[in-house]
Design a protein around this motif. Structure first.
Motif, PDB file in Angstrom:
ATOM      1  N   TRP A  59       0.831  -1.206   0.000  1.00 36.29           N
ATOM      2  CA  TRP A  59       0.000   0.000   0.000  1.00 36.29           C
ATOM      3  C   TRP A  59       0.867   1.259   0.000  1.00 36.29           C
ATOM      4  CZ3 TRP A  59      -0.865   3.843   3.790  1.00 36.29           C
ATOM      5  CH2 TRP A  59      -1.960   4.673   3.526  1.00 36.29           C
ATOM      6  N   LEU A  60       1.911   1.248   0.832  1.00 34.91           N
ATOM      7  CA  LEU A  60       2.806   2.414   0.877  1.00 34.91           C
ATOM      8  C   LEU A  60       3.524   2.612  -0.455  1.00 34.91           C
ATOM      9  CD1 LEU A  60       4.222   1.828   4.452  1.00 34.91           C
ATOM     10  CD2 LEU A  60       3.017   3.893   3.707  1.00 34.91           C
ATOM     11  N   LYS A  61       3.846   1.508  -1.113  1.00 34.89           N
ATOM     12  CA  LYS A  61       4.518   1.594  -2.417  1.00 34.89           C
ATOM     13  C   LYS A  61       3.607   2.269  -3.438  1.00 34.89           C
ATOM     14  CE  LYS A  61       6.876  -1.371  -5.738  1.00 34.89           C
ATOM     15  NZ  LYS A  61       7.504  -2.675  -5.960  1.00 34.89           N
ATOM     16  N   ILE A  62       2.351   1.876  -3.426  1.00 34.18           N
ATOM     17  CA  ILE A  62       1.397   2.499  -4.362  1.00 34.18           C
ATOM     18  C   ILE A  62       1.223   3.975  -4.023  1.00 34.18           C
ATOM     19  CG2 ILE A  62      -1.017   2.509  -5.117  1.00 34.18           C
ATOM     20  CD1 ILE A  62      -0.945  -0.576  -4.489  1.00 34.18           C
ATOM     21  N   GLN A  63       1.124   4.275  -2.739  1.00 39.14           N
ATOM     22  CA  GLN A  63       0.960   5.673  -2.341  1.00 39.14           C
ATOM     23  C   GLN A  63       2.159   6.513  -2.771  1.00 39.14           C
ATOM     24  OE1 GLN A  63      -2.046   6.702  -1.043  1.00 39.14           O
ATOM     25  NE2 GLN A  63      -2.431   4.576  -1.567  1.00 39.14           N
TER      26      GLN A  63
END
Ligand code: CP
Ligand code: NVA
Length: 339
Positions: A59-63
């Protein structure tokens, strides 16, 4: 067929709508509690906690790809106490803290009063008054345990001779990215049964992967940890094989992984180099893995020592994507423990 071990909280990694437990108060309340916890070894984490970390990192990577700021750690400081050099771990912690709105401060062990005999627990007691968490890279794992004895804030193992847990978590993220899931994946580790091998074996076992390790008899992974990994694998539907035959380990593998033959702090050992020479990952060895198998290495690597340069820099190599994922996993660890 590889099945996804993730998805419990519905993160989309294909660029579709992103839904995360971080955004959902009900799911968040049900998420495993890592807040305030230390991470000294892979054995500190349950299967659900590994899943939560991988999913949070995704999720952090996508953000980050969407340039979404997340100042969840505003006002928090991470101390980084390193006895050995580091390119990835140190900078992933530093950048990760800053991207989450916090600060990181580097503490070279040789610059502290440790050099004049101040004890590890006293050092931890003092630092705990200044910072909210401490990342520590020690040679001896026992030093990390002793340091932890004085700490009043979460301590993160940034590598010891026995474990490298955040590397392994990050590698699970890379495998998940690559194959869409972890359960049932076949991972072959070829080389020294060292810290990276221990953590990968335990992390892969907990994720239900089929982990095969090929090492010379005298450099096999610690047998107590192999037994523990076998118990974890049995619970998660995976398996652990330890062999002295690299071709056997690599046969049918989705991913082939190796690490340096001489780890930091180890004395030069020509006998060890000789014993490990047949465990070099070559194009010939890679041909025994599945046709779409990837090559992985925690880095730094010594081309033509533990891996042929043609493999390290070839089309199957994902070592730089793997290193890039360290950032996202370090952020996930920081967010779930300090956030
Ligand atoms: N893989 C890894 O931990 O690299 P560094 O030693 O550069 O941190
Ligand atoms: N096994 C290696 C890993 C480096 C990231 C070492 O301990 O030096």
């Amino acid at each position: 067929m590889v099945q996804t071990a993730m998805g419990a909280y519905g993160v989309s990694v294909e660029g579709g709508p992103v839904y995360s437990w971080i955004d959902d108060p009900v799911a968040r309340a049900a998420a495993p509690g890592l807040r305030g916890r230390s991470l000294l070894s892979d054995l500190d984490l349950s299967r659900a906690e590994v899943d939560a970390l991988v999913e949070t990192a995704l999720w952090l990577k996508i953000q980050r790809e969407r340039a979404q700021p997340h100042p969840y750690l505003a006002g928090k400081t991470l101390g980084m106490l390193f006895q050995h050099p580091s390119t990835r771990t140190r900078n992933a912690f530093q950048a990760g803290m800053e991207q989450l709105g916090g600060h990181a401060t580097f503490l070279g062990a040789h610059e502290l009063q440790l050099t004049r005999g101040e004890t590890l627990p006293d050092t931890a007691r003092i630092l705990s008054r200044y910072v909210d968490g401490i990342a520590a890279r020690f040679g001896a794992h026992d030093d990390l345990i002793v340091f932890m004895g004085g700490a009043a804030v979460p301590v993160f193992n940034a590598l010891t001779e026995r474990f490298h847990p955040i590397e392994a978590l990050s590698d699970l993220l890379t495998l998940h990215d690559q194959f869409g899931g972890l359960k049932g994946l076949a991972l072959a580790y070829v080389g020294d049964g060292n810290n990276v091998c221990h953590s990968l074996m335990l992390g892969g076992a907990a994720a239900g992967m089929r982990v095969a390790i090929a090492s010379p008899p005298e450099f096999e992974p610690d047998h107590t940890l192999v037994e523990r990994a076998r118990e974890l694998a049995a619970q998660a539907g995976g398996s652990i094989v330890v062999t002295n035959d690299p071709m056997h380990a690599v046969s049918g593998a989705n991913a082939v992984y190796t690490d340096v033959h001489e780890s930091m702090g180890q004395p030069d050992d020509p006998g060890k180099r000789f014993a490990l020479a047949p465990y070099k990952v070559t194009a010939t060895l890679m041909a025994h893995a599945l046709p779409d198998a990837v090559f992985m290495h925690c880095l730094p690597m010594q081309r033509d020592m533990e891996v042929e340069a043609a493999v390290a820099d070839g089309p199957q190599s994902i070592v730089f994507e793997q290193a890039a994922n360290r950032l996202h996993m370090h952020k996930a660890v920081l967010l779930l423990t300090l956030g």
